[in-house]
Design a protein around this motif. Sequence first.
Motif, mmCIF file in Angstrom:
data_model
loop_
_atom_site.group_PDB
_atom_site.id
_atom_site.type_symbol
_atom_site.label_atom_id
_atom_site.label_comp_id
_atom_site.label_asym_id
_atom_site.label_seq_id
_atom_site.Cartn_x
_atom_site.Cartn_y
_atom_site.Cartn_z
ATOM 1 N N ASN A 127 0.877 -1.199 -0.075
ATOM 2 C CA ASN A 127 0.038 0.086 0.230
ATOM 3 C C ASN A 127 1.044 1.210 0.008
ATOM 4 O O ASN A 127 1.830 1.407 0.717
ATOM 5 N N VAL A 151 -4.520 1.904 -3.767
ATOM 6 C CA VAL A 151 -4.674 1.580 -2.333
ATOM 7 C C VAL A 151 -5.705 0.310 -2.292
ATOM 8 O O VAL A 151 -6.657 0.664 -2.792
ATOM 9 N N THR A 200 -10.749 2.220 0.583
ATOM 10 C CA THR A 200 -9.794 3.229 0.480
ATOM 11 C C THR A 200 -10.396 4.620 0.689
ATOM 12 O O THR A 200 -11.248 5.099 0.092
ATOM 13 N N ALA A 251 -6.302 2.656 4.399
ATOM 14 C CA ALA A 251 -6.514 1.427 3.347
ATOM 15 C C ALA A 251 -6.945 -0.015 4.121
ATOM 16 O O ALA A 251 -6.780 -0.146 5.119
ATOM 17 N N SER A 255 -11.676 3.708 7.516
ATOM 18 C CA SER A 255 -10.578 4.239 6.626
ATOM 19 C C SER A 255 -10.499 5.696 6.548
ATOM 20 O O SER A 255 -9.338 6.165 6.731
#
Length: 529
Positions: free
Chosen positions: A283, A420, A424, A438, A446
């Motif tokens: 990521n 990602v 996300t 992520a 998130s």
Amino acid sequence: MSVDVRPITRALLSVSDKTGLVEFATALAKSGVELVSTGGTRKALADAGLDVKDVSDLTGFPEMMDGRVKTLHPKVHGGILAIRGDAGHQASLAEHAIAPIDLVVVNLYPFEATVARGAGFDDVIENIDIGGPALIRGAAKNHNDVAVVVDTSDYAAVLSEVQLHGGTTLALRKRLAQTAYARTAAYDAAISNWFATQVDAEAPLFRAVGGKLIESLRYGENPHQKAAFYASDERRPGVATARQVQGKQLSFNNINDTDAAFEAVAEFHPARTSAVVIVKHANPCGVAEGASLAEAYAKALACDPVSAFGGIIAVNQTLDAEAAKLMTEIFTEVIVAPDATEEAIALVGAKKNLRLLLTGGLPDVRAAGLNIRTVAGGLLVQSRDNATVDDLELKVVTKREPTAQELSDLRFAFRVAKHVKSNTIIYAKNGATVGIGAGQMSRVDSARIAARKAQDAAEAAGLSEPLTKGSVVASDAFFPFADGLLAAVEAGATAVIQPGGSMRDAEVIAAADAAGLAMVFTGVRHFKH
């Protein structure tokens, strides 16, 4: 001579890749091996002064149909397929005056290279080998008696055994047979996949995959897992095609993370901007663009300097000394770039364990391709996510339109969100990520995690307010409820980019209007699992 050693009295050689051919054939001839060959291979051997028979001397037929028919004959395949210990097979050889062939050396027409150079349909078709795979498969089937070589890297092993044992051992012949079947399988996979693109077969009845070993790896994701790295027939600049300038061997996780970083940085065209992506565990933990790579790196690092430690850095332009100096100030696993200056290479070289990969170019983010992963008992195959925000029609859905700066940052943030893991949330400001959330099961989580990481980064930098204040926010998929949007508002975001398409879009738009946000819909989502 050991019972499983088979002497080589006659070898058939027909190769497109003539690397090491003359040296190999010369050594065989010195060991008393009769050489039989075809076309260009025979000419190369004869020009080197070797005594070599033309395959037509065995078959009694000349090559015909522009070389399409030359080895497809019983006097060739009979000599390969005859079982040496079978009295009936030996009687057939004698009855039809067929000479045994103990070694088959064939590497195939360069189909993959022909496709890679963009050749036309007819040219590609002519580079589909027919006789070669038949020879290889026949020799591999009869590996108890016949050795088959399909790659120049195996010349040395054959010569070593001939010199040591007077022939090839069964163990070597079995290994060569496995390599042979794998090569023809990968070859046919490349052909079938190319043909699928020619007939627009999105889901062909059979899907084949293949690859050639780049290197065996120390282990996989964890030390108890075995792993290896293979090159596919796709000619796409990246970790598989890169030249490793220095540093220790890449690990499985290094390769995976480097690919993720380089694919992400390719979203930023080098003629438009300098860009840097820092990846940790597949990521991005910091992404930025700037007037120089050094500026972009500093901005990317500021997003999450803690996670960046031990990460992978990808750049979209030639790595220069100024950027290299900054990047070597903290522990980094890999730097990957299209190219690097000699001064930059020297600076990175001072860190002996830091790998530097040079790819010669960037992957085309718009290019078609396949994404393949395994599941229990099957393969999941999909086209590559080659949608790019530059090609999308952004639709303003709120009362307030984004400012020019907000719109620029919204495009930037959505470009990053594509790379990602879902769910996300990306906060961005002035061409840099300031918070990344992520892989959470909830989009709200998130948003909150990204905001919290931004706050931590601000505190580490001695700033009085979180980096997300005055930022924009991108979501890889629609907000199913207004709560995720409100979490972004709470973090200080002023504009939002998201795909839209939720049953509650109206509710989310109303919440954005109430908060004075500008929001645009892309109509395209970027799930990444």
